[in-house]
Design a protein around this motif. Sequence first.
Motif, short mmCIF file in Angstrom:
data_model
loop_
_atom_site.label_atom_id
_atom_site.label_comp_id
_atom_site.label_asym_id
_atom_site.label_seq_id
_atom_site.Cartn_x
_atom_site.Cartn_y
_atom_site.Cartn_z
N HIS B 161 0.87 -1.24 -0.16
CA HIS B 161 -0.07 0.06 0.17
C HIS B 161 1.02 1.16 0.05
O HIS B 161 2.04 1.11 0.32
CB HIS B 161 -1.02 0.16 1.25
N ILE B 191 4.90 7.32 -3.40
CA ILE B 191 4.57 7.66 -4.79
C ILE B 191 4.79 9.48 -4.52
O ILE B 191 4.00 10.11 -3.97
CB ILE B 191 3.18 7.45 -5.20
N HIS B 224 -4.04 1.64 -1.84
CA HIS B 224 -2.86 1.05 -2.65
C HIS B 224 -3.32 1.39 -4.32
O HIS B 224 -4.36 1.23 -4.52
CB HIS B 224 -2.96 -0.41 -2.56
N ILE B 225 -2.24 2.03 -4.90
CA ILE B 225 -2.41 2.34 -6.46
C ILE B 225 -2.12 1.00 -7.12
O ILE B 225 -0.86 0.87 -7.41
CB ILE B 225 -1.71 3.22 -6.88
N GLN B 226 -3.05 0.16 -7.41
CA GLN B 226 -2.71 -1.18 -8.38
C GLN B 226 -2.56 -0.70 -9.67
O GLN B 226 -3.29 0.02 -10.25
CB GLN B 226 -3.99 -1.89 -7.96
N GLY B 227 -1.41 -1.09 -10.14
CA GLY B 227 -1.11 -0.84 -11.39
C GLY B 227 -0.08 0.28 -11.66
O GLY B 227 0.48 0.65 -12.71
N ALA B 228 0.55 1.03 -10.41
CA ALA B 228 1.27 1.98 -10.39
C ALA B 228 2.88 1.45 -10.54
O ALA B 228 3.76 2.29 -10.96
CB ALA B 228 1.42 2.68 -9.24
#
Lengths: 229, 229
Positions: B161, B191, B224-228
């Motif tokens: 996350h 991020i 959680h930015i999935q695909g980052a």
Amino acid sequence: MRYAVLGTGIVGRTIAAKLASLGNEIVIGTRDPAATLARTEPDAMGTPPFATWNAAHPTVELRSFAETATLGERVVNATAGTVTLEALNAAGSANLAGKVLIDIANPLDSSRGMPPPLNPVNTDSLGEQVQRAFPDARVVKTLNTMNCRLMVEPDRVSGTHNVFVSGEDTGAKKQVTEMLVSFGWPESSVIDLGGIETARGAEMLLPIWLRLYSTLGHTDFNFHIQGAG
Amino acid sequence: MRYAVLGTGIVGRTIAAKLASLGNEIVIGTRDPAATLARTEPDAMGTPPFATWNAAHPTVELRSFAETATLGERVVNATAGTVTLEALNAAGSANLAGKVLIDIANPLDSSRGMPPPLNPVNTDSLGEQVQRAFPDARVVKTLNTMNCRLMVEPDRVSGTHNVFVSGEDTGAKKQVTEMLVSFGWPESSVIDLGGIETARGAEMLLPIWLRLYSTLGHTDFNFHIQGAG
């Protein structure tokens, strides 16, 4: 199921094509069908004219907002958020009454510079405005927190990630969840935030989404609530 | 490293305790140290009085905002967002100049009902207000998108996350990232959203965070930015 999709832009087309591919009957709505069909050039974003797309999806029927809403058993609002209320007024309150109205739009105001701010925001939301303006519709806010390709093809992003639903009507949210499952969303990935007021939080994800898009350079990402179980 | 932590509430205490446990020197700031120490009852949220906490963390020194900011090499703003500018004015512009100022607050306005709306929002943010008011401080917005226990103990939520950083000063963001890594955050989970304007998006995560807290019934969750990648 016969779906009315309001909005002939890239979001409306993507949802319409997916719903049609799943065996649903689709009517797609625009303000002025003749004008929409008459366009022969791509728009400013490079989106091909509607007629080109429609030729590739001949079972999708183009009609006025009002005819579309009349024909649909469920209605998807895929118009730009800034014109949603106008489009729904054209669709007609009586034609929306009693129907599940799936609001996937975001009230991004591009007239105020980039990145576009939201309007309404914070103490109101587009989802709430729609429910207030059409009290007999069963409004469910969903899918507005991601790119339209991901809406109908969740596997574009690997791993677990989430889609939110907000609305007053539990039965309507259940029907929308079934639609999402038909799109490929695991039922466990659907998070029910609560009543339509919770659309505020879902719409307010857009500013960071737009920044992440800019930072990552692609749209194949999504929010995952880690620890949500 | 000597840290100034502004704010003696649960967030300031949690950050101060963690930084102290990592071998940093900590001064914690409040408007009126004598009044803060004089309290003997838990507050409305059940948080024990500061003196009780300080007895268990005797290396953390309580001072006025101005003395705290003077002594700190880095400054953490852990005040309530609605009083942040007032607290930083008391800390003093000259005492903040040239220092990394880590803003972990959210401008939630509890006077306007529950859930509290944000103010500022959408076309401005607390992070930007702080940077504008203290142009010589090196403001980094971070950690505001989660419960304070998770800030300093990211393993409370299993799996990947994210924590976001926003700010104009790349060197300051690097130093803050090192602090986050010292808290247990994998560097790959940090991020960088961009300049301080991107604090808008990070602060606008609060409304859905508050709803998720209400729905899930606990605070051990995170974005959680999935695909980052």
